[in-house]
Design a protein around this motif. Structure first.
Motif, short mmCIF file in Angstrom:
data_model
loop_
_atom_site.label_atom_id
_atom_site.label_comp_id
_atom_site.label_asym_id
_atom_site.label_seq_id
_atom_site.Cartn_x
_atom_site.Cartn_y
_atom_site.Cartn_z
N GLY A 24 32.08 34.75 29.04
CA GLY A 24 33.54 34.66 28.93
C GLY A 24 34.19 36.01 29.23
N GLU A 25 33.66 37.04 28.59
CA GLU A 25 34.21 38.39 28.80
C GLU A 25 33.96 38.87 30.23
N VAL A 26 32.74 38.61 30.72
CA VAL A 26 32.38 39.06 32.07
C VAL A 26 33.32 38.42 33.08
N ARG A 27 33.58 37.15 32.87
CA ARG A 27 34.45 36.39 33.78
C ARG A 27 35.86 37.01 33.79
N THR A 28 36.36 37.31 32.58
CA THR A 28 37.70 37.90 32.48
C THR A 28 37.72 39.26 33.18
N GLU A 29 36.68 40.06 32.96
CA GLU A 29 36.63 41.40 33.60
C GLU A 29 36.58 41.28 35.12
N LEU A 30 35.79 40.31 35.62
CA LEU A 30 35.70 40.13 37.07
C LEU A 30 37.07 39.75 37.62
N SER A 31 37.74 38.85 36.90
CA SER A 31 39.05 38.39 37.39
C SER A 31 40.05 39.54 37.40
N GLY A 32 39.87 40.51 36.48
CA GLY A 32 40.82 41.62 36.42
C GLY A 32 40.40 42.81 37.27
N ALA A 33 39.31 42.67 38.04
CA ALA A 33 38.78 43.84 38.76
C ALA A 33 39.36 43.98 40.18
#
Ligand code: ADP
Ligand code: ASP
Ligand code: MG
Length: 415
Positions: A324-333
């Motif tokens: 979940g966190e990884v996905r959010t970070e990828l989306s914000g990168a």
């Protein structure tokens, strides 16, 4: 005395009755005159259950377990502290059961066994093995029982080796101790041409070369862990996969030996399914940012392919507990054109030349109900990304038309 490393997986020690049967089997090996090092996994579904508890503990104070609200994911360092306890339970119980059989045994954690890893929590890699305490105890005539799946980083933190990592502990110890053989015991009598629980007529494969087995393990055949096979290949450790309780050499007893056998056997083919994979696509110019993000987030990228306009890759989620966190970070990168799709899996055909022979690729695509989202071909592997729901049926079709039986029939025709 020759040293034998035996590894018993979770289903082999799922309850005390099964654990006592393992103790009998270890006692028989010892009686045959070998020095024995035993690596154990956590009992049954312990690791999954501990993960479930961690997720519940991570819920915000005002949420109830029943509401199942999205929670921040537990810190991976704490998960390693927690999950490593599973294997400590089975190692000490097995040692106690050995004592009950009048045998001198001692149990060690991964760090006591000298398993030194990098600091990638939840999916650490073994850097080196210093098994001095094990060697000392073997010299004293003891049976050594080791908690699989864990080690200690250079920062002296407890780490775990990725799901299924007890196999890696066993092979790494076998290499470091110069063991005569590394026996991996589970609930199947070796490696098959597909998961025998999904494909009933999967063929037993008595011999496999490291490269084919590693390719199978990398794309999801969980019967042997990919890091374990990689370690075995590098250090030339022969792996013998057997069913717990089977007595080697008895009529009807089968096993698979993974070693440096010749690989040019066209009928040594397997179909492998990996569920729970995320599929990433982006504009090609996002490449360097994607690589930087993947490195920062410890995200493995499979089959990364970059074209003039688009890039794509898949990532297995089994060792990404904080997806979940990884996905959010990828989306914000700020990755141009990023799209992340879940609910997909990887279907692979593994074997000599399967990805380079156009007749095989054509036949593989022809027997799928719908065109796959992505296709990757390598000399030893042909893979497709498909929706999870279609994977098992597609695997059956591939096994029937392109599996070892079909390959052997085709080579008889051309002979
Ligand atoms: P353990 O817990 O003992 O480590 P695993 O569950 O990790 O055992 O691995 C054994 C399981 O691997 C089998 O129960 C089987 O369903 C699955 N499996 C997947 N692919 C294969 C294959 N090609 N050959 C044999 N078993 C396979
Ligand atoms: N207990 C760990 C797991 O479930 C390691 C292993 O079984 O090899 O993944
Ligand atoms: Mg396993």
């Amino acid at each position: 005395m020759p040293i034998v490393v035996q590894k018993y997986g979770g289903s082999s020690v799922a309850d005390i009755g099964k654990l006592r049967q393992v103790a009998d089997q270890v006692a028989r090996t010892r009686a045959a005159g070998d020095d024995v090092v035993v690596v154990v996994s956590a009992m049954g579904k312990t690791t999954d259950n501990l993960l479930g508890l961690a997720r519940q503990a991570a819920l915000p104070p005002d949420a109830t377990v029943e509401s199942g609200s999205a929670a921040p994911e537990p810190a991976k360092r704490e998960l390693d502290m927690l999950l490593s306890t599973g294997e400590r339970v089975s190692m000490s119980l097995l040692s106690i059961a050995m004592h009950a059989r009048g045998l001198d045994a001692v149990s060690f954690t991964g760090s006591q066994s000298g398993i030194i890893t990098n600091d990638r929590h939840f999916d650490a890699r073994i850097i080196e093995v210093r098994p001095h305490r094990i060697e000392d105890e073997l010299a004293r005539g003891r049976i050594v029982i080791v908690a699989g799946y864990q080690g200690m980083s250079y920062k002296r933190e407890i780490t775990t080796l990725g799901r299924g990592g007890s196999d890696t502990t066993a092979v790494a110890l076998a290499a470091a101790l110069g063991a005569e053989r590394c026996e991996i015991y589970s609930d199947v009598d070796g490696v098959y041409s597909a998961d025998p629980r999904v494909i009933a007529d999967a063929r037993h494969l008595p011999e496999l070369d490291y490269e084919t087995m590693q390719e199978m393990a990398e794309c999801g055949a969980k019967v042997l862990n990919a890091q374990a096979v990689e370690w075995a290949r590098r250090h030339k450790v022969a792996i013998i996969a057997r069913k717990t309780g089977d007595v080697a050499g008895r009529p009807g007893v089968r096993e698979t030996v993974v070693s440096e056998v010749a690989s040019a056997d066209a009928s040594r083919r397997a179909v492998v399914v990996q569920k729970s994979v995320a599929w990433l696509t982006a504009e090609a110019r996002a490449l360097s940012r994607l690589l930087a993000a993947a490195e920062r987030l410890s995200l493995p990228l499979g089959d990364l392919t970059v074209g003039p306009r688009e890039l794509m890759a898949w990532t297995p989620l089994i060792n990404v507990p904080n997806w979940g966190e990884v996905r959010t970070e990828l989306s914000g990168a700020s990755l141009a054109g990023l799209s992340i799709r879940e609910g997909h899996g990887l279907l692979s055909l593994v074997g000599v030349e399967v990805g380079t022979r156009s007749d095989v690729v054509r036949a593989a695509l022809a027997c799928l109900d719908a065109p796959p989202e992505l296709v990757f071909s390598h000399p030893l592997r042909l893979s497709c990304v498909l929706p999870d729901a279609n994977l098992d049926a597609a695997a059956r079709a591939w096994h029937e038309r392109l599996g070892p039986g079909a390959a052997a029939a085709a080579s008889r025709l051309t002979a």
